[in-house]
Each structure stands twice: as structure tokens, then as C-alpha cells.
Scaffold this motif. Sequence first.
Motif, PDB file in Angstrom:
ATOM      1  N   LYS A   1     -83.616  39.117  64.102  1.00  0.00           N
ATOM      2  CA  LYS A   1     -83.603  39.746  65.428  1.00  0.00           C
ATOM      3  C   LYS A   1     -84.093  38.735  66.460  1.00  0.00           C
ATOM      4  O   LYS A   1     -85.120  38.093  66.273  1.00  0.00           O
ATOM      5  CB  LYS A   1     -84.515  40.962  65.453  1.00  0.00           C
ATOM      6  CG  LYS A   1     -84.237  41.953  64.354  1.00  0.00           C
ATOM      7  CD  LYS A   1     -83.283  42.985  64.782  1.00  0.00           C
ATOM      8  CE  LYS A   1     -83.120  43.927  63.596  1.00  0.00           C
ATOM      9  NZ  LYS A   1     -82.326  44.987  63.732  1.00  0.00           N
ATOM     10  N   ILE A   2     -83.367  38.616  67.553  1.00  0.00           N
ATOM     11  CA  ILE A   2     -83.763  37.732  68.639  1.00  0.00           C
ATOM     12  C   ILE A   2     -84.689  38.485  69.591  1.00  0.00           C
ATOM     13  O   ILE A   2     -85.669  37.944  70.084  1.00  0.00           O
ATOM     14  CB  ILE A   2     -82.523  37.213  69.382  1.00  0.00           C
ATOM     15  CG1 ILE A   2     -81.649  36.413  68.423  1.00  0.00           C
ATOM     16  CG2 ILE A   2     -82.926  36.375  70.587  1.00  0.00           C
ATOM     17  CD1 ILE A   2     -80.290  36.039  68.986  1.00  0.00           C
ATOM     18  N   PHE A   3     -84.353  39.749  69.820  1.00  0.00           N
ATOM     19  CA  PHE A   3     -85.118  40.599  70.732  1.00  0.00           C
ATOM     20  C   PHE A   3     -85.794  41.715  69.950  1.00  0.00           C
ATOM     21  O   PHE A   3     -85.326  42.090  68.886  1.00  0.00           O
ATOM     22  CB  PHE A   3     -84.187  41.204  71.798  1.00  0.00           C
ATOM     23  CG  PHE A   3     -83.497  40.176  72.641  1.00  0.00           C
ATOM     24  CD1 PHE A   3     -84.117  39.651  73.762  1.00  0.00           C
ATOM     25  CD2 PHE A   3     -82.232  39.720  72.314  1.00  0.00           C
ATOM     26  CE1 PHE A   3     -83.494  38.693  74.541  1.00  0.00           C
ATOM     27  CE2 PHE A   3     -81.597  38.763  73.079  1.00  0.00           C
ATOM     28  CZ  PHE A   3     -82.234  38.243  74.204  1.00  0.00           C
ATOM     29  N   GLU A   4     -86.871  42.260  70.494  1.00  0.00           N
ATOM     30  CA  GLU A   4     -87.541  43.396  69.867  1.00  0.00           C
ATOM     31  C   GLU A   4     -86.674  44.640  70.061  1.00  0.00           C
ATOM     32  O   GLU A   4     -86.354  45.003  71.192  1.00  0.00           O
ATOM     33  CB  GLU A   4     -88.910  43.611  70.502  1.00  0.00           C
ATOM     34  CG  GLU A   4     -89.877  42.468  70.290  1.00  0.00           C
ATOM     35  CD  GLU A   4     -91.181  42.684  71.014  1.00  0.00           C
ATOM     36  OE1 GLU A   4     -91.648  43.843  71.087  1.00  0.00           O
ATOM     37  OE2 GLU A   4     -91.723  41.693  71.528  1.00  0.00           O
ATOM     38  N   ASP A   5     -86.308  45.299  68.964  1.00  0.00           N
ATOM     39  CA  ASP A   5     -85.391  46.448  69.026  1.00  0.00           C
ATOM     40  C   ASP A   5     -85.881  47.578  69.927  1.00  0.00           C
ATOM     41  O   ASP A   5     -85.097  48.189  70.631  1.00  0.00           O
ATOM     42  CB  ASP A   5     -85.141  47.014  67.627  1.00  0.00           C
ATOM     43  CG  ASP A   5     -84.027  46.291  66.888  1.00  0.00           C
ATOM     44  OD1 ASP A   5     -83.244  45.566  67.538  1.00  0.00           O
ATOM     45  OD2 ASP A   5     -83.941  46.455  65.664  1.00  0.00           O
ATOM     46  N   ASP A   6     -87.161  47.883  69.884  1.00  0.00           N
ATOM     47  CA  ASP A   6     -87.665  49.053  70.600  1.00  0.00           C
ATOM     48  C   ASP A   6     -88.247  48.726  71.972  1.00  0.00           C
ATOM     49  O   ASP A   6     -88.957  49.551  72.554  1.00  0.00           O
ATOM     50  CB  ASP A   6     -88.721  49.767  69.751  1.00  0.00           C
ATOM     51  CG  ASP A   6     -88.107  50.348  68.486  1.00  0.00           C
ATOM     52  OD1 ASP A   6     -86.946  50.791  68.546  1.00  0.00           O
ATOM     53  OD2 ASP A   6     -88.788  50.349  67.446  1.00  0.00           O
ATOM     54  N   ARG A   7     -87.931  47.581  72.490  1.00  0.00           N
ATOM     55  CA  ARG A   7     -88.449  47.183  73.802  1.00  0.00           C
ATOM     56  C   ARG A   7     -87.336  47.238  74.840  1.00  0.00           C
ATOM     57  O   ARG A   7     -86.168  47.016  74.526  1.00  0.00           O
ATOM     58  CB  ARG A   7     -88.997  45.759  73.731  1.00  0.00           C
ATOM     59  CG  ARG A   7     -89.546  45.286  75.049  1.00  0.00           C
ATOM     60  CD  ARG A   7     -90.167  43.928  74.950  1.00  0.00           C
ATOM     61  NE  ARG A   7     -90.351  43.425  76.308  1.00  0.00           N
ATOM     62  CZ  ARG A   7     -90.545  42.179  76.607  1.00  0.00           C
ATOM     63  NH1 ARG A   7     -90.603  41.267  75.659  1.00  0.00           N
ATOM     64  NH2 ARG A   7     -90.694  41.808  77.858  1.00  0.00           N
ATOM     65  N   THR A   8     -87.687  47.563  76.054  1.00  0.00           N
ATOM     66  CA  THR A   8     -86.732  47.484  77.155  1.00  0.00           C
ATOM     67  C   THR A   8     -87.026  46.223  77.957  1.00  0.00           C
ATOM     68  O   THR A   8     -88.181  45.842  78.145  1.00  0.00           O
ATOM     69  CB  THR A   8     -86.809  48.712  78.084  1.00  0.00           C
ATOM     70  OG1 THR A   8     -88.144  48.875  78.534  1.00  0.00           O
ATOM     71  CG2 THR A   8     -86.342  49.961  77.378  1.00  0.00           C
ATOM     72  N   TYR A   9     -85.972  45.566  78.393  1.00  0.00           N
ATOM     73  CA  TYR A   9     -86.062  44.332  79.156  1.00  0.00           C
ATOM     74  C   TYR A   9     -85.472  44.578  80.538  1.00  0.00           C
ATOM     75  O   TYR A   9     -84.411  45.199  80.659  1.00  0.00           O
ATOM     76  CB  TYR A   9     -85.282  43.215  78.457  1.00  0.00           C
ATOM     77  CG  TYR A   9     -85.847  42.851  77.100  1.00  0.00           C
ATOM     78  CD1 TYR A   9     -86.754  41.814  76.968  1.00  0.00           C
ATOM     79  CD2 TYR A   9     -85.475  43.553  75.959  1.00  0.00           C
ATOM     80  CE1 TYR A   9     -87.280  41.472  75.725  1.00  0.00           C
ATOM     81  CE2 TYR A   9     -85.990  43.222  74.717  1.00  0.00           C
ATOM     82  CZ  TYR A   9     -86.891  42.184  74.610  1.00  0.00           C
ATOM     83  OH  TYR A   9     -87.416  41.854  73.381  1.00  0.00           O
ATOM     84  N   VAL A  10     -86.143  44.110  81.559  1.00  0.00           N
ATOM     85  CA  VAL A  10     -85.648  44.247  82.928  1.00  0.00           C
ATOM     86  C   VAL A  10     -85.373  42.862  83.480  1.00  0.00           C
ATOM     87  O   VAL A  10     -85.903  41.857  82.992  1.00  0.00           O
ATOM     88  CB  VAL A  10     -86.652  44.998  83.837  1.00  0.00           C
ATOM     89  CG1 VAL A  10     -86.847  46.428  83.364  1.00  0.00           C
ATOM     90  CG2 VAL A  10     -87.984  44.285  83.901  1.00  0.00           C
ATOM     91  N   LEU A  11     -84.528  42.802  84.502  1.00  0.00           N
ATOM     92  CA  LEU A  11     -84.233  41.529  85.133  1.00  0.00           C
ATOM     93  C   LEU A  11     -85.537  40.882  85.581  1.00  0.00           C
ATOM     94  O   LEU A  11     -86.414  41.553  86.137  1.00  0.00           O
ATOM     95  CB  LEU A  11     -83.295  41.726  86.320  1.00  0.00           C
ATOM     96  CG  LEU A  11     -81.883  42.180  85.964  1.00  0.00           C
ATOM     97  CD1 LEU A  11     -81.068  42.413  87.219  1.00  0.00           C
ATOM     98  CD2 LEU A  11     -81.198  41.174  85.065  1.00  0.00           C
ATOM     99  N   GLY A  12     -85.660  39.624  85.315  1.00  0.00           N
ATOM    100  CA  GLY A  12     -86.896  38.918  85.622  1.00  0.00           C
ATOM    101  C   GLY A  12     -87.734  38.648  84.387  1.00  0.00           C
ATOM    102  O   GLY A  12     -88.596  37.779  84.411  1.00  0.00           O
ATOM    103  N   ASP A  13     -87.486  39.395  83.295  1.00  0.00           N
ATOM    104  CA  ASP A  13     -88.188  39.106  82.050  1.00  0.00           C
ATOM    105  C   ASP A  13     -87.707  37.756  81.522  1.00  0.00           C
ATOM    106  O   ASP A  13     -86.489  37.520  81.426  1.00  0.00           O
ATOM    107  CB  ASP A  13     -87.924  40.181  80.992  1.00  0.00           C
ATOM    108  CG  ASP A  13     -88.707  41.457  81.222  1.00  0.00           C
ATOM    109  OD1 ASP A  13     -89.625  41.447  82.071  1.00  0.00           O
ATOM    110  OD2 ASP A  13     -88.398  42.468  80.559  1.00  0.00           O
ATOM    111  N   PRO A  14     -88.616  36.859  81.193  1.00  0.00           N
ATOM    112  CA  PRO A  14     -88.208  35.518  80.767  1.00  0.00           C
ATOM    113  C   PRO A  14     -87.352  35.512  79.498  1.00  0.00           C
ATOM    114  O   PRO A  14     -86.532  34.615  79.308  1.00  0.00           O
ATOM    115  CB  PRO A  14     -89.533  34.781  80.547  1.00  0.00           C
ATOM    116  CG  PRO A  14     -90.587  35.818  80.503  1.00  0.00           C
ATOM    117  CD  PRO A  14     -90.062  37.028  81.219  1.00  0.00           C
TER     118      PRO A  14
END
Length: 70
Positions: A3-16
Amino acid sequence: MPKIFEDDRTYVLGDPELNFIGNREKLAQWRHRCMGPAYYKLGRKVVYHGRDLNAWANANRTDPSAGEAV
């Protein structure tokens, strides 16, 4: 598949972490062209779910040893 990203997390524009797949402008172009990872539009805020980002990354995986062309 890792997994590259955490499955249960939300990412918003601006997140590195989102810079890993494209800068803010590239993500906006993809949304305009109905390309790129799935996203939610909440008012004016764009939100990506980690599970959707991982699914998109896996769907765009290329294995050179399998003879797949880019």
C-alpha cells in the motif's frame, strides 16, 4: 500488493503525500478530464480516500518483466 497510501485515511489537496502522484495542478487537470484517482467533491473541497488512491495506483502498475509497454 504493498500500500502506498493509508487505506482508512482521507487526503485533501495540500497534503504532501498527494505530491507523490502529481502536483495540485496535475490533479486538477485529471479531474477536469475525468482521469486520475476517484475523489469526493464536498462543496469546494476535494477529498481523496486512501483506498481509492491505492486502487488507482495498482490499476496503473506496469510490470516491465511481463513485456507490457508504457
